[in-house]
Design an enzyme around this catalytic site. Structure first.
Site, mmCIF file in Angstrom:
data_model
loop_
_atom_site.group_PDB
_atom_site.id
_atom_site.type_symbol
_atom_site.label_atom_id
_atom_site.label_comp_id
_atom_site.label_asym_id
_atom_site.label_seq_id
_atom_site.Cartn_x
_atom_site.Cartn_y
_atom_site.Cartn_z
ATOM 1 N N SER A 149 0.422 -0.861 0.085
ATOM 2 C CA SER A 149 -0.118 -0.006 0.235
ATOM 3 C C SER A 149 0.602 1.181 0.000
ATOM 4 O O SER A 149 1.815 1.735 -1.106
ATOM 5 C CB SER A 149 -0.762 0.303 1.542
ATOM 6 O OG SER A 149 -1.892 1.613 1.363
ATOM 7 N N ASP A 301 -2.891 6.251 -3.872
ATOM 8 C CA ASP A 301 -2.075 5.788 -3.389
ATOM 9 C C ASP A 301 -1.746 4.604 -4.612
ATOM 10 O O ASP A 301 -1.965 3.750 -5.304
ATOM 11 C CB ASP A 301 -2.130 4.799 -1.692
ATOM 12 C CG ASP A 301 -2.869 3.698 -1.823
ATOM 13 O OD1 ASP A 301 -3.959 3.706 -2.566
ATOM 14 O OD2 ASP A 301 -3.158 2.873 -1.156
ATOM 15 N N ASP A 303 -1.214 0.933 -4.397
ATOM 16 C CA ASP A 303 -2.069 0.079 -4.933
ATOM 17 C C ASP A 303 -3.013 0.605 -5.100
ATOM 18 O O ASP A 303 -3.634 -0.275 -5.448
ATOM 19 C CB ASP A 303 -2.169 -1.659 -3.970
ATOM 20 C CG ASP A 303 -2.857 -0.164 -2.771
ATOM 21 O OD1 ASP A 303 -2.783 0.121 -2.893
ATOM 22 O OD2 ASP A 303 -3.088 -1.515 -2.152
ATOM 23 N N ASP A 305 -5.956 2.028 -3.802
ATOM 24 C CA ASP A 305 -7.380 1.193 -3.075
ATOM 25 C C ASP A 305 -7.678 2.722 -2.236
ATOM 26 O O ASP A 305 -8.550 2.627 -1.630
ATOM 27 C CB ASP A 305 -7.274 0.180 -2.449
ATOM 28 C CG ASP A 305 -6.323 -0.023 -1.024
ATOM 29 O OD1 ASP A 305 -5.068 1.043 -1.029
ATOM 30 O OD2 ASP A 305 -5.488 -0.396 -0.643
#
Length: 575
Positions: A149, A301, A303, A305
């Site tokens: 993340s 961010d 990734d 999400d």
């Protein structure tokens, strides 16, 4: 230099033939020059937290490497065979822009295929929400994404999804962890069955984008979309692979991408942290927005999400919204659309977390829907969809900048959320309002809520112990008064109890156990303490509120609430 025997007992198996020469050399070097690093690398096994297994890359049981991920994958493989006996098993795998993500994803694919499981592996980096979508789209029994993340560049991670597209939750999580812990590293099957590894990309991309547009579009006229100037940054992450195409397919053509941050890069060279929760991360996007006089800024961010949003205030200045504010705006927008479509009949719900703004409860009451709360982590919101099949899920979010629109993805989804907030902005502008003004109206209607987050970073073995002790101290000597107001209720999610301090009455909490304490004061403040499940941090969440009669009351109410937040943080005496 002295090395504790308990550490050596964990290190020695890694010097045997099961592990490669590169691993042996790295361990021998640490033993000679960095015994402290050796201890940090081996003193425990990596654990599954709120966002899966996340840690620093390197050699050792407490590090992300081919062996720790291989062992986890072997365990997941063994568990899948028990959970789905006689079934043709398949798994989808995605990875982000981080160093080693692609090679580690291939290791994971090799292990699954070596165990006779069909693998659908994305050929290049893709957003985490697309992996969640792909699990159901491809009818897989599980999914894996390699990501840490928004953690610093030295981190990577491993998130496991189940057949519903949601992350592991009880009882599967504990059962799988037990299987993994019982394995020896020598039992990992690393030799791939190439015939069982299929690369995927464009076909799944197209289905994901189409589904996103279907779930997050709400009949905004094309002229209003054309009038919306959007600045977008992927912060060197995965959203660049699908988010611009999603906005384009939805009809948003006036999109300006921050060029310096458009290339995926695991070093995240233009930011201190690739976390849209941090105002600094959106500095370049805000600069571009001012240059273009754009209406809205969105940053995701690595990734994809989480999303950060900035909009223009009443003085035409760009201001950053926090996660609670974007969640309230998007949830209200969805509720209003559902109401106007005649789709609300009391059998719907919105979802959030115990540390997010209580303002969502006010929205739910006003629209006659249920608001269900879970622990921190979107896996709990996804679980709600599974646990309450008789109810329709409208949308849900958490304070940490995550949101989920409908149930086509079963995890927080910055791709759909970006499209949704653009819909909110376009329709507000077309009606002579703005996102900022819509938020002000909500404060008048439902109460002016103000939230703050204080995070303390405590790294390493000593840091973990210090965080543990802080929570013990809070329980041994619970806070009785904050900022001159009595604490009237304490919720302890470790003991699953809620105690009324005025009456002594104790109720049971119907939420899984977790190391969280929440205090409620007599004047309506809410203070939560929670160690992070993915970072070496302890977090304190503060929520205060005030009733206001008009938008004109906002400046004075905000000043009052800001002072109250400062006083609460001062009273907590955290350092």
């Amino acid at each position: 230099m002295h090395i504790d025997q308990a550490i050596l007992d964990k290190v020695n198996p890694w010097l045997e033939a099961t592990f490669d020469n590169e691993t042996h050399r790295a361990i021998e070097q640490m033993m000679t020059t960095s015994p402290k690093e050796l201890e940090e690398s081996f003193y425990k096994n990596l654990e599954f937290g709120t966002g899966g297994m996340r840690g620093i890359m390197g050699v050792g049981t407490n590090r992300i490497n081919k062996y720790t991920l291989g062992k986890s994958t072997q365990g997941v493989s063994d568990y899948m065979k028990k959970a789905f006996p006689g079934k043709h098993l398949s798994v989808a795998i995605a990875f982000d822009c981080r160093h080693n993500s692609k090679s580690l994803a291939r290791v994971v694919a090799d292990v699954f295929s070596a165990n006779g499981i069909q693998v659908y592996l994305f050929s290049d980096l893709r957003p985490t929400p697309e992996l969640s979508f792909a699990v159901r789209h491809l009818k897989c029994q599980a999914g894996i994404v390699l990501t840490a993340s928004h953690n610093p560049p030295e981190y990577n991670g491993y998130k496991v999804y189940w057949e519903d597209g949601g992350q592991l939750v009880p009882p599967q999580d504990k059962e799988i962890i037990d299987v993994i812990e019982a394995l020896d590293y020598s039992e990992i099957k690393f030799t791939a069955n190439e015939s069982l590894i299929k690369y995927i990309d464009k076909e799944v991309d197209a289905a994901f984008i189409e589904s996103t547009v279907k779930h997050a579009s709400f009949n905004t006229p094309q002229a209003d979309k054309d009038d919306m100037s959007i600045v977008f940054t992927s912060l060197h992450g995965t959203s660049i692979t699908v988010l611009p195409d999603t906005l384009k397919k939805a009809g948003y053509n006036n999109v300006h991408i921050v060029p310096e941050q458009a290339v995926p890069d695991g070093d995240f060279p233009t930011v201190k942290s690739p976390n849209p929760e941090e105002p600094e991360a959106l500095t370049m996007a805000l600069s571009l927005a001012d240059k273009l006089n754009a209406d809205i800024v969105v940053g995701t961010d690595p990734d994809a999400d989480r999303l950060g949003v900035a909009v223009r205030d009443n003085n035409n200045r760009m201001v950053l919204l926090n996660g609670n504010q974007t969640m309230v705006l998007m949830t209200h927008f969805l509720l209003e659309k559902w109401r106007k479509a005649g789709k609300l009949n009391g059998k719907q719900f919105i979802g959030s977390t115990i540390v997010s703004t209580p303002m969502l409860m006010e929205l739910a009451t006003a629209y006659g829907v249920q608001c269900k709360l879970g622990l921190t982590g979107f896996k709990w919101i996804a679980k709600m969809i599974k646990d309450f099949p008789e109810l329709q899920f409208i949308g849900g979010g958490e304070e940490s900048f995550g949101y989920m629109v409908g149930d086509h993805v079963r995890d927080k989804d910055a791709v759909a959320a970006t499209l949704l907030i653009c819909e909110v902005a376009a329709q507000a502008k077309a009606s002579g309002s703005s996102v900022y003004q819509e938020l002000e109206k909500l404060y008048v209607d439902y109460g002016f809520y103000k939230e703050a987050l204080l995070s303390l970073t405590k790294k390493g073995i000593e840091g973990a112990q210090e965080i543990k002790q802080m929570m013990i101290d809070q329980r041994v000597n619970p806070i009785r008064e904050i900022d001159g107001n009595r604490v009237v209720m304490v919720e302890d999610y470790q003991s699953s109890t809620a105690k009324n301090l005025l009456t002594g009455e104790v109720e049971n909490l119907d939420i899984p156990k977790s190391d969280v304490l929440i205090y409620y004061t007599e004047d309506g403040a809410k203070i939560a303490a929670r160690p992070s499940g993915t970072e070496p941090k302890i977090k304190f969440y503060v929520s205060v509120n005030a009733a206001i009669d008009s938008i004109d009351d906002i400046p004075s109410a905000e000043k009052q609430l800001d002072e109250k937040v400062k006083a609460i943080i001062r009273d907590l005496n955290i350092n």
